[in-house]
Design a protein around this motif. Structure first.
Motif, PDB file in Angstrom:
ATOM      1  N   LEU A   1       0.836  -1.208   0.000  1.00 30.74           N
ATOM      2  CA  LEU A   1       0.000   0.000   0.000  1.00 30.74           C
ATOM      3  C   LEU A   1       0.867   1.254   0.000  1.00 30.74           C
ATOM      4  O   LEU A   1       0.532   2.247  -0.656  1.00 30.74           O
ATOM      5  N   VAL A   2       1.964   1.222   0.751  1.00 29.76           N
ATOM      6  CA  VAL A   2       2.878   2.364   0.762  1.00 29.76           C
ATOM      7  C   VAL A   2       3.467   2.577  -0.632  1.00 29.76           C
ATOM      8  O   VAL A   2       3.488   3.704  -1.156  1.00 29.76           O
ATOM      9  N   GLU A   3       3.923   1.498  -1.259  1.00 32.49           N
ATOM     10  CA  GLU A   3       4.502   1.601  -2.595  1.00 32.49           C
ATOM     11  C   GLU A   3       3.467   2.095  -3.600  1.00 32.49           C
ATOM     12  O   GLU A   3       3.776   2.898  -4.489  1.00 32.49           O
TER      13      GLU A   3
ATOM     14  N   ILE B   1       2.922   5.963  -6.036  1.00 30.22           N
ATOM     15  CA  ILE B   1       2.597   6.102  -7.461  1.00 30.22           C
ATOM     16  C   ILE B   1       1.287   6.861  -7.630  1.00 30.22           C
ATOM     17  O   ILE B   1       1.178   7.780  -8.443  1.00 30.22           O
ATOM     18  N   SER B   2       0.286   6.472  -6.850  1.00 29.39           N
ATOM     19  CA  SER B   2      -1.023   7.122  -6.933  1.00 29.39           C
ATOM     20  C   SER B   2      -1.749   6.950  -5.606  1.00 29.39           C
ATOM     21  O   SER B   2      -2.157   5.838  -5.263  1.00 29.39           O
ATOM     22  N   LEU B   3      -1.915   8.039  -4.888  1.00 29.17           N
ATOM     23  CA  LEU B   3      -2.640   7.975  -3.627  1.00 29.17           C
ATOM     24  C   LEU B   3      -4.086   7.581  -3.853  1.00 29.17           C
ATOM     25  O   LEU B   3      -4.676   6.842  -3.057  1.00 29.17           O
ATOM     26  N   GLU B   4      -4.651   8.046  -4.960  1.00 29.37           N
ATOM     27  CA  GLU B   4      -6.043   7.711  -5.284  1.00 29.37           C
ATOM     28  C   GLU B   4      -6.233   6.212  -5.424  1.00 29.37           C
ATOM     29  O   GLU B   4      -7.192   5.632  -4.901  1.00 29.37           O
ATOM     30  N   VAL B   5      -5.324   5.550  -6.140  1.00 26.49           N
ATOM     31  CA  VAL B   5      -5.438   4.109  -6.356  1.00 26.49           C
ATOM     32  C   VAL B   5      -5.222   3.358  -5.047  1.00 26.49           C
ATOM     33  O   VAL B   5      -5.908   2.369  -4.764  1.00 26.49           O
TER      34      VAL B   5
ATOM     35  N   LEU C   1       6.020   2.908   8.085  1.00 23.08           N
ATOM     36  CA  LEU C   1       6.528   2.328   6.854  1.00 23.08           C
ATOM     37  C   LEU C   1       6.955   3.412   5.870  1.00 23.08           C
ATOM     38  O   LEU C   1       7.966   3.261   5.166  1.00 23.08           O
ATOM     39  N   VAL C   2       6.204   4.487   5.832  1.00 24.39           N
ATOM     40  CA  VAL C   2       6.555   5.597   4.943  1.00 24.39           C
ATOM     41  C   VAL C   2       7.893   6.206   5.374  1.00 24.39           C
ATOM     42  O   VAL C   2       8.763   6.488   4.555  1.00 24.39           O
ATOM     43  N   ALA C   3       8.036   6.389   6.696  1.00 21.50           N
ATOM     44  CA  ALA C   3       9.284   6.955   7.200  1.00 21.50           C
ATOM     45  C   ALA C   3      10.471   6.045   6.915  1.00 21.50           C
ATOM     46  O   ALA C   3      11.573   6.510   6.567  1.00 21.50           O
TER      47      ALA C   3
END
Length: 353
Positions: free
Chosen positions: A308-310, A314-318, A348-350
């Motif tokens: 989900l992070v990956e 690419i696209s927050l909407e997706v 995970l983002v960090a």
């Protein structure tokens, strides 16, 4: 006419076997879900010829016949399509789309199995079928006298039944595998506007066209065929699925880390397809209660959060589409997984940063 009680294609033959042999039946259902083919198959199973009359193409005299003089008296000669010596299945297709006068002409044929002096041979069955007014199909009100002469059965589209049939009916492998992954795309309610929409019949048409072109059909031709037979969203997803087949690029490869999410603009349809497939996989395999989740499901949940992070990069909407609630605002993924996503994603983002 609407009903909360429905039968599937697999259940229908047994119902007809016990009901249609003693009373006339009317089969209700949306366009394209196989009513006509099921009636013909039922007649064949009984060893009966199926004689189809289309209500939209009939005039009253097509049933009643025309008068002739016999021994100085007039009598009506029933049409040759109806007047048979051997028992048969009389299939009144689109009965409720016929005019009021034609519906009246059916009264005695349906209830008494008789038109004038002609009576259906013993062992004949009478089955009618039609669409509902709510399906945006041609349907006229059915008089109460006619309604009361029929046993009403409502047919629903069943992906399980259709896929079982399709596996032995020569349906194109791309169609078969796609619907095994997305059985919810087999049928959609008819739209309010004049545009293609997905039904078992339209998927069958697409399959026939694909067989005709062969597996080397170009992407542009595939686009024309898919959008000419299916709902727009399903057509786009199917086209993306074929890309995964041709390039050996599927969700399993993404889950295993053998491939990443497609990130180029020209592959946006593929990204949407893989995200929807990912969502469907999570819905199917994640248990409602984490304590009862299998080791494989726990591993999927763990891997899913990282993916989900990956995907969001690419696209927050997706990415949001994967964890979105249903149309009524109810979560479709397990609550424990959604809680873990909201808790673990910032970490995970960090870590990726």
């Amino acid at each position: 006419m609407q009903a909360g009680i429905t039968v599937s294609a697999a259940e229908l033959p047994e119902v007809l076997l016990h009901v249609a042999v003693v009373r006339p039946v009317f089969l209700w259902g949306a366009p394209g879900i196989g009513k006509s083919s099921l009636v013909r198959a039922f007649a064949e199973s009984l060893g009966l010829e199926c004689v189809t009359l289309l209500g939209t193409q009939l005039a009253p005299e097509d049933l009643i016949g025309v008068p002739q003089i016999v021994d100085g008296r007039s009598r009506f000669a029933p049409p040759v399509a109806i007047a048979r010596d051997e028992p048969y299945c009389l299939f009144l297709d689109e009965l409720n789309a016929s005019s009021a006068e034609v519906q009246k002409a059916f009264y005695s044929l349906i209830l008494d199995r008789r038109i004038g002096e002609y009576e259906l041979p013993e062992g004949s069955v009478v089955i009618g079928a039609g669409n509902r007014a709510t399906d945006n199909a041609l349907a006229r009100p059915m008089a109460s006298a006619l309604v009361n002469r029929l046993v009403h059965i409502h047919l629903r589209a069943s992906a399980t039944d259709w896929l079982q049939w399709a596996g032995t009916a020569g349906i194109h492998q791309w169609v078969l595998e796609y619907l095994r992954n997305r059985p919810d795309h087999l049928w959609t309610a008819p739209p309010k506007t004049e545009e293609p929409f997905s039904t078992p019949r339209s998927w069958h048409m697409l399959s026939d066209a694909l067989h005709s072109y062969g597996d080397d059909v170009s992407d542009e031709t595939l686009r024309v065929l898919a959008f000419g037979t299916l709902s727009a969203g399903h057509a786009s997803a199917f086209r993306a699925y074929v890309k995964t087949v041709r390039h050996a690029f599927g969700l399993d490869a993404v889950l295993k880390g053998e491939a990443g999410w497609p990130a180029t603009p020209e592959d946006r349809d593929l990204l949407y397809f893989l995200a929807e497939t990912f969502r469907a996989r999570l819905i199917k395999e994640l248990a409602a209660d984490k304590a009862s989740a299998s080791p494989a499901a726990r591993q999927l949940a763990h891997r899913g959060k990282a993916l989900l992070v990956e995907l969001a990069e690419i696209s927050l909407e997706v990415a949001q589409l994967v964890i979105a609630s249903d149309d009524d605002g109810r979560p479709v993924l397990p609550t424990w997984f959604l809680v873990e996503v909201s808790r673990d994603l910032p970490r995970l983002v960090a870590a990726r940063a």
